[in-house]
Design an enzyme around this catalytic site. Sequence first.
Site, PDB file in Angstrom:
ATOM      1  N   ASP A   1     -15.836  52.329  31.390  1.00 33.63           N
ATOM      2  CA  ASP A   1     -15.340  51.946  32.534  1.00 33.63           C
ATOM      3  C   ASP A   1     -16.332  51.617  33.766  1.00 33.63           C
ATOM      4  O   ASP A   1     -16.988  52.708  34.059  1.00 33.63           O
ATOM      5  CB  ASP A   1     -14.158  52.385  33.268  1.00 33.63           C
ATOM      6  CG  ASP A   1     -13.063  52.867  32.278  1.00 33.63           C
ATOM      7  OD1 ASP A   1     -13.186  53.109  31.121  1.00 33.63           O
ATOM      8  OD2 ASP A   1     -11.873  52.684  32.704  1.00 33.63           O
TER       9      ASP A   1
ATOM     10  N   ASN B   1      -7.490  47.623  29.640  1.00 32.14           N
ATOM     11  CA  ASN B   1      -6.036  47.743  30.308  1.00 32.14           C
ATOM     12  C   ASN B   1      -6.135  46.904  31.612  1.00 32.14           C
ATOM     13  O   ASN B   1      -5.293  46.404  32.194  1.00 32.14           O
ATOM     14  CB  ASN B   1      -5.331  48.853  30.357  1.00 32.14           C
ATOM     15  CG  ASN B   1      -5.871  49.825  31.403  1.00 32.14           C
ATOM     16  OD1 ASN B   1      -7.080  50.201  31.076  1.00 32.14           O
ATOM     17  ND2 ASN B   1      -4.941  50.352  32.158  1.00 32.14           N
ATOM     18  N   HIS B   2      -7.281  47.004  32.195  1.00 33.35           N
ATOM     19  CA  HIS B   2      -7.411  46.377  33.790  1.00 33.35           C
ATOM     20  C   HIS B   2      -8.058  44.786  33.529  1.00 33.35           C
ATOM     21  O   HIS B   2      -8.115  44.256  34.478  1.00 33.35           O
ATOM     22  CB  HIS B   2      -8.279  47.181  34.602  1.00 33.35           C
ATOM     23  CG  HIS B   2      -7.718  48.340  35.263  1.00 33.35           C
ATOM     24  ND1 HIS B   2      -6.937  48.028  36.533  1.00 33.35           N
ATOM     25  CD2 HIS B   2      -7.314  49.666  35.019  1.00 33.35           C
ATOM     26  CE1 HIS B   2      -6.369  49.227  36.860  1.00 33.35           C
ATOM     27  NE2 HIS B   2      -6.686  50.000  35.987  1.00 33.35           N
TER      28      HIS B   2
ATOM     29  N   HIS C   1     -10.873  50.282  23.934  1.00 36.74           N
ATOM     30  CA  HIS C   1     -10.717  50.999  25.312  1.00 36.74           C
ATOM     31  C   HIS C   1      -9.601  52.280  25.368  1.00 36.74           C
ATOM     32  O   HIS C   1     -10.135  53.135  26.005  1.00 36.74           O
ATOM     33  CB  HIS C   1     -10.234  49.688  26.126  1.00 36.74           C
ATOM     34  CG  HIS C   1     -10.419  50.187  27.640  1.00 36.74           C
ATOM     35  ND1 HIS C   1     -11.189  50.622  28.489  1.00 36.74           N
ATOM     36  CD2 HIS C   1      -9.107  50.744  28.265  1.00 36.74           C
ATOM     37  CE1 HIS C   1     -10.717  50.994  29.446  1.00 36.74           C
ATOM     38  NE2 HIS C   1      -9.533  50.999  29.633  1.00 36.74           N
TER      39      HIS C   1
ATOM     40  N   ASP D   1     -12.463  47.502  31.243  1.00 36.22           N
ATOM     41  CA  ASP D   1     -12.247  47.811  32.743  1.00 36.22           C
ATOM     42  C   ASP D   1     -13.472  47.788  33.479  1.00 36.22           C
ATOM     43  O   ASP D   1     -14.128  48.670  34.189  1.00 36.22           O
ATOM     44  CB  ASP D   1     -11.697  49.280  32.949  1.00 36.22           C
ATOM     45  CG  ASP D   1     -10.124  49.542  32.420  1.00 36.22           C
ATOM     46  OD1 ASP D   1      -9.562  48.298  31.886  1.00 36.22           O
ATOM     47  OD2 ASP D   1      -9.792  50.700  32.838  1.00 36.22           O
TER      48      ASP D   1
ATOM     49  N   HIS E   1     -15.491  49.391  36.570  1.00 35.87           N
ATOM     50  CA  HIS E   1     -14.431  49.357  37.627  1.00 35.87           C
ATOM     51  C   HIS E   1     -15.100  48.669  38.973  1.00 35.87           C
ATOM     52  O   HIS E   1     -14.731  49.358  40.099  1.00 35.87           O
ATOM     53  CB  HIS E   1     -13.765  50.649  38.000  1.00 35.87           C
ATOM     54  CG  HIS E   1     -12.460  50.849  36.885  1.00 35.87           C
ATOM     55  ND1 HIS E   1     -11.513  49.687  37.198  1.00 35.87           N
ATOM     56  CD2 HIS E   1     -12.132  51.916  36.361  1.00 35.87           C
ATOM     57  CE1 HIS E   1     -10.597  50.341  36.293  1.00 35.87           C
ATOM     58  NE2 HIS E   1     -10.792  51.390  35.653  1.00 35.87           N
TER      59      HIS E   1
ATOM     60  N   ARG F   1       0.351  58.532  31.433  1.00 41.84           N
ATOM     61  CA  ARG F   1       0.333  57.392  32.335  1.00 41.84           C
ATOM     62  C   ARG F   1       1.821  56.962  32.621  1.00 41.84           C
ATOM     63  O   ARG F   1       1.847  56.263  33.367  1.00 41.84           O
ATOM     64  CB  ARG F   1      -0.432  56.590  31.520  1.00 41.84           C
ATOM     65  CG  ARG F   1      -2.154  56.932  31.529  1.00 41.84           C
ATOM     66  CD  ARG F   1      -2.894  55.764  30.825  1.00 41.84           C
ATOM     67  NE  ARG F   1      -3.887  56.402  30.549  1.00 41.84           N
ATOM     68  CZ  ARG F   1      -5.176  56.048  31.361  1.00 41.84           C
ATOM     69  NH1 ARG F   1      -4.939  55.624  32.408  1.00 41.84           N
ATOM     70  NH2 ARG F   1      -6.286  56.412  30.965  1.00 41.84           N
TER      71      ARG F   1
ATOM     72  N   ASP G   1     -11.242  45.651  38.916  1.00 43.68           N
ATOM     73  CA  ASP G   1     -10.105  46.381  39.603  1.00 43.68           C
ATOM     74  C   ASP G   1     -10.606  47.634  40.297  1.00 43.68           C
ATOM     75  O   ASP G   1     -11.630  48.224  39.856  1.00 43.68           O
ATOM     76  CB  ASP G   1      -8.922  46.714  38.909  1.00 43.68           C
ATOM     77  CG  ASP G   1      -8.078  45.552  38.567  1.00 43.68           C
ATOM     78  OD1 ASP G   1      -8.021  44.777  39.498  1.00 43.68           O
ATOM     79  OD2 ASP G   1      -7.035  45.735  37.936  1.00 43.68           O
ATOM     80  N   ARG G   2     -10.174  48.147  41.280  1.00 46.63           N
ATOM     81  CA  ARG G   2     -10.455  49.483  42.045  1.00 46.63           C
ATOM     82  C   ARG G   2     -11.697  49.219  42.764  1.00 46.63           C
ATOM     83  O   ARG G   2     -11.672  49.197  44.022  1.00 46.63           O
ATOM     84  CB  ARG G   2     -10.612  50.638  41.249  1.00 46.63           C
ATOM     85  CG  ARG G   2      -9.045  50.849  40.613  1.00 46.63           C
ATOM     86  CD  ARG G   2      -8.878  52.420  40.033  1.00 46.63           C
ATOM     87  NE  ARG G   2      -7.884  52.808  39.338  1.00 46.63           N
ATOM     88  CZ  ARG G   2      -6.822  53.319  40.228  1.00 46.63           C
ATOM     89  NH1 ARG G   2      -6.860  53.239  41.488  1.00 46.63           N
ATOM     90  NH2 ARG G   2      -5.448  53.497  39.376  1.00 46.63           N
TER      91      ARG G   2
ATOM     92  N   HIS H   1     -11.315  54.478  29.401  1.00 50.32           N
ATOM     93  CA  HIS H   1      -9.871  54.617  29.906  1.00 50.32           C
ATOM     94  C   HIS H   1      -9.690  55.764  30.691  1.00 50.32           C
ATOM     95  O   HIS H   1      -8.679  55.786  31.489  1.00 50.32           O
ATOM     96  CB  HIS H   1      -9.110  54.286  28.851  1.00 50.32           C
ATOM     97  CG  HIS H   1      -7.721  54.033  28.897  1.00 50.32           C
ATOM     98  ND1 HIS H   1      -7.108  53.201  29.996  1.00 50.32           N
ATOM     99  CD2 HIS H   1      -6.432  54.674  28.473  1.00 50.32           C
ATOM    100  CE1 HIS H   1      -5.895  53.209  30.092  1.00 50.32           C
ATOM    101  NE2 HIS H   1      -5.352  53.971  29.121  1.00 50.32           N
TER     102      HIS H   1
END
Length: 478
Positions: free
Chosen positions: A221, A282-283, A331, A250, A223, A381, A253-254, A408
């Site tokens: 990730d 997943n993002h 991922h 990923d 991100h 999660r 995002d964030r 992840h």
Amino acid sequence: MASPDLEAANALKVQGNKAFAQHEWPTAIDFYTKAIEKYDQEPSFFSNRAQAHIKLEAYGFAIADATKALELDPGYIKAYWRRALANSAILHYREAVKDFKAVVKREPANRDAKLKLAECEKLVRRLEFEKAIEVSEPPSAFESLDIDAIPVDAAYDGVRLENEMTQEFIDDMIERFKNGKKIHRKYAFQIVKAVKDLVYAEPTMVEIGVDQGTRLTVCGDTHGQFFDLLEIFRLNGFPTENHAYLFNGDFVDRGSWSTEIALLLYAYKWLRPNGLFLNRGNHETDDMNKVYGFEGECKAKYNETMFKVFSESFSALPLATLIGSKYLVLHGGLFSDDKTSLDDIRKLNRHNQRQPGQAGLMMEMLWTDPQTQPGRGPSKRGVGIQFGPDVTKRFCENNGLEAIIRSHEVRMGGYEVEHDGRCITVFSAPRYCDATENKGAFINIGPELKLQYQVFEAVPHPDIKPMAYAQNSLMSMM
């Protein structure tokens, strides 16, 4: 007079609070867990652990802990608040509304809780509206987009892009991004369209080797932490003909430079289709992007259509990469059914299902996590499952693999080797969200297919906070 067990437990809680204050979330969880083992009737132990779980994105565990705290004390406001935040994070807004209402009922003057409640109720209405107007096969965003007709003003001060990507354009783009500039939206659309077509044509599981005289770097990730991505390239080299990269989902995002990361990775993919590989995370999905900042960033820096074309390109990305028939890179992780094989991944038609949904092979590939105990368990999660070392062993043996490589999850040391060496997690966003004191890591693989781990530290970045473009303020509380 307090019992000796309660006194000992409170001392452990204090140590947990210190670790939490230093952003050492796993250490804090260890102390809170030890406190609970000493004395399991104190709601604050569970509520504090819930907050640490939220920081590690273990929202399912956070919900369970907050629920336990409320069983012990039905009036415990912090537990309602934390359960609401955890449910919001996994898009369970109806449940979050109930808990925010509970906070407002007990604290009528709590302005923040009222704002969060109103925001959550608005999100419930938005999701209901979107579901009502949803069409099964939306038209391509590119159909109504005449990229060739978009003019580039003569005053544009960057390198021009024609019909092919060039290293000159990429070098200029990196400098622009470092200096807070954008590339022209025409060029951004060109890049996304070119890469969407490239990755759409790739198989669901890309199969590659590492030839003599070359190497492959696997990153986890990133991100939206653009300046940390540049640090990877500074330390390890930029993608070249002899040095390929695989980014394991990923990208966005964030972090608040998600468009910059996505455009840079896509530009390299266009320049060297066989020198840069991208797995979906997943993002790279609509529901995450609408909450965790990428949709808002696209609108703020470019326009709404930019998000739509990125969304379309994300749904075209492969879901896994097989390296030298020895390492499966995906991922999230493994599956709810032991019979699932590499052939099942090969046969999965990802183009029939743009978003992963709540069940099925694609969802599991993007969302699952390893656990230390054997077998399978509920996800920490609140989405997907967890799989134990025996599950990993069977999958690797049945499919002739040495190990799976996944991402992840934050790992404080940047990476972790688990499940007797068969499950490797690599995470490439150091000091994640400016709030977790983790290192980043990447893996270099040469022709002998041996894994070499390199750990690195976060680098300074301009003063823009994570989640700066998030569409709602709920996430800012995480």
